[in-house]
Design an enzyme around this catalytic site. Structure first.
Site, short mmCIF file in Angstrom:
data_model
loop_
_atom_site.label_atom_id
_atom_site.label_comp_id
_atom_site.label_asym_id
_atom_site.label_seq_id
_atom_site.Cartn_x
_atom_site.Cartn_y
_atom_site.Cartn_z
N THR A 89 -6.84 9.31 -6.04
CA THR A 89 -6.65 9.48 -4.60
C THR A 89 -5.84 10.74 -4.29
O THR A 89 -6.16 11.47 -3.35
CB THR A 89 -5.93 8.24 -4.02
OG1 THR A 89 -6.73 7.08 -4.32
CG2 THR A 89 -5.78 8.33 -2.52
N GLU A 141 0.83 -1.21 0.00
CA GLU A 141 0.00 0.00 0.00
C GLU A 141 0.87 1.26 0.00
O GLU A 141 0.55 2.25 -0.66
CB GLU A 141 -0.92 0.00 1.23
CG GLU A 141 -2.03 -1.03 1.19
CD GLU A 141 -3.15 -0.68 0.22
OE1 GLU A 141 -3.01 -0.98 -0.98
OE2 GLU A 141 -4.17 -0.11 0.65
#
Lengths: 365, 365
Positions: free
Chosen positions: A233, A179
């Site tokens: 994002t 991530e």
């Protein structure tokens, strides 16, 4: 009819016998104890090949921004992992990626690859080469934890093929390696993708992730409505305020508390009120997703207990207590995206995934 | 020995038969429905006289700033209320105040009086005069909800003497009338003082206060250490930051969530970690209370699960799971106040009060 699903996946039963991960409904805490992890000798593979599934996840949940997420059943990513004598021992190759043409097959640049390598390092794998095949069931950048699902499926696959020596916290840390490189150092997708259910990230240093059991005798359904719209994002992070008032902080904190209470008590009214109550993140992000404000209104008017943006968007998530209502709510939300945002959207109704990443089939050695 | 108690009060059993307030361990929510409250006719008194008790409360609890509080057993205020034909019908007089010389006997300027008048108005009392006697068991300005305890004892007394027509939410609203005039419009002391246990204030408009049941099979003790030091609420509010970073907000929100999870699961480790973790309020207030930083450190070193400032201070609150450890922790905290803050302090070890304000004796008409 405007209602349609993403990619309906026929899921194996959650209680397959291959997965040694405990499914207790009691409180489960993972702390970072990899520093003390002692894998004294390289584990031998237990399977020739296995297939894992990891679910989609909804992070943030309104006032749970950056520390709370949950797994949703029925949609997610698959990984097939095999012992491969054609691969250099101690290494992994990505042999195929289905369902997405954008992803790199270089394991160093692929979320599944990075997580797999981290787990191989934790286990000290030096004698065996692996081959990984990824099936994307989740669209990228949808706010449904697409990268986390790939990383979770890969991390669990590598761990299980070598006999499941690592526990949740190790796997979450491996997923965090992925991530961090792909979408930021946040565990609110990867932790529920691995652990299932609702997970609260209490600390990163040391890692302390806590599973919040939703009562087993209560139903919870998520209406996930994904518009055809890109909400990167980075862009969605850029609109967040650097500073907030103490008043808004206090409000959001109280709602975060109510959100957790709603989860643990299975009180959808409280959970929904809290989910819908964010005054800090959602008000800044919603205007960037055409129609989102109207979609939320439509969901509530259609009977949803609450509605907010899933992750960083653009998917909208509403909650309800039965699948039929979920379909009706989904129709209204899809209509609102079209009417107010001029966006096509598709909807799925998913229940809470209480299990997380798991082995779905395997071939013993 | 440095260890001493406030005013040890021999409490009646919590399960007295006079109190009609439900003591369910299930989730309890109070919403503001006074707008629809229909008291069709003035209720007649059921008792000639009764005596109520309301417990001390610990508000804030670290990251639960301004929305979370709990009641602690064994210390609090008493109210004796009587039907008095010498008092003008529909009015109330304060006949005596014991245990504190600073408080006004004018009911309009006394927290017990204001709450009592609010309840009388809600009930529509016009034909009967009341006489109230207040026994302060709590020091003023200590951070233990002294004004809330008086208001709660008075509100419950008036309600019960007329047969208990009002419910929790009405009584909390009556108590809020008092708190608003005396110490600010915050329900995090008055709600637990009335309802007992832990209470989360989810909303004020409409009022929505939620009782968070701490598991009945688990023990929780509060070590309350009160130094001889004035920390006026106004001054303690003035040091709070007007704006905070998103990072600190996210941290504190996650700890607020963990705090609620720790309460509902009876997980003292999680609860304690969260209690000690506030990065917004405690770091600004602690330096104003001489020795507080050292007191917190001493509590943790002595085995407390967590420690923070009770309310706006100056009382320090630590938590533990047994009374004996509580005494040891209290001794260390009192010593630290003296050594590092040059302040005399006294300590009590109290368990969670799960009941809240209650009738302790009565004389029927």
């Amino acid at each position: 009819m405007a209602y349609a699903s993403f990619k309906p996946i026929s899921l194996p039963p959650s209680t397959n016998t291959f997965n040694p991960i405990p499914r207790s409904q009691t409180l489960l805490r993972c702390c970072n104890h990899t520093k003390t992890l002692k894998i004294t000798s390289e584990p031998k593979p237990v399977f020739d090949s296995l297939r894992t599934f990891a679910p989609a996840t909804v992070a943030n949940l309104g006032p749970g921004f950056d520390f709370l997420g949950c797994a949703v059943d029925g949609i997610g990513d698959y990984v097939t992992l095999s012992i491969d004598s054609n691969v250099q021992p101690g290494e992994i190759q990505i042999s195929s990626i289905n369902g997405c043409s954008k992803l790199s097959k270089n394991p160093l640049w692929n979320c599944a690859g990075i997580a797999a390598i981290s787990v191989m390092k934790m286990l000290g794998i030096k004698s065996v080469g692996l081959s990984l095949s990824l099936e994307k069931g989740l669209p990228l950048g949808s706010g449904l934890g697409s990268s986390a699902a790939s990383a979770a499926a890969a991390a669990v696959a590598v761990n299980e093929i070598f006999g499941g020596k690592l526990d949740f916290s190790d796997l979450v840390l491996a997923g965090l390696d992925s991530e961090a490189k792909i979408s930021g150092y946040h565990a609110d997708n990867i932790a529920p993708a691995i652990m299932g259910g609702f997970v609260l990230v209490q600390n990163y240093n040391p890692l302390n992730v806590v599973k919040l059991p939703f009562p087993s005798d209560k139903d919870l359904f998520f209406v996930l409505v994904n518009p055809e719209f890109e909400a990167p994002t980075k862009k969605m992070r850029a609109v967040l305020p650097a500073h907030i008032t103490l008043e808004d902080h206090t409000w959001n904190s109280s709602q975060a508390g109510a959100l957790v209470a709603g989860i643990l008590q299975g009180d959808l009214e409280m959970l929904g009120l809290a989910l819908s109550s964010d005054k800090i993140v959602e008000p800044n992000r919603a205007p960037l997703i055409p129609g989102m404000v109207a979609v939320k209104k439509a969901a509530i008017e259609a009977g949803a207990f609450g509605c907010t943006i899933s992750g960083a968007g653009p998917t909208a998530v509403a909650i309800t207590d039965n699948a039929e209502s979920g379909v009706e709510i989904g129709v209204k939300m899809v209509e609102a995206f079209m009417k107010q945002g001029n966006l096509k959207a598709s909807a799925v109704v998913s229940s809470l995934d209480r299990v997380g990443a798991r082995v779905v089939s395997s071939i013993a050695r």
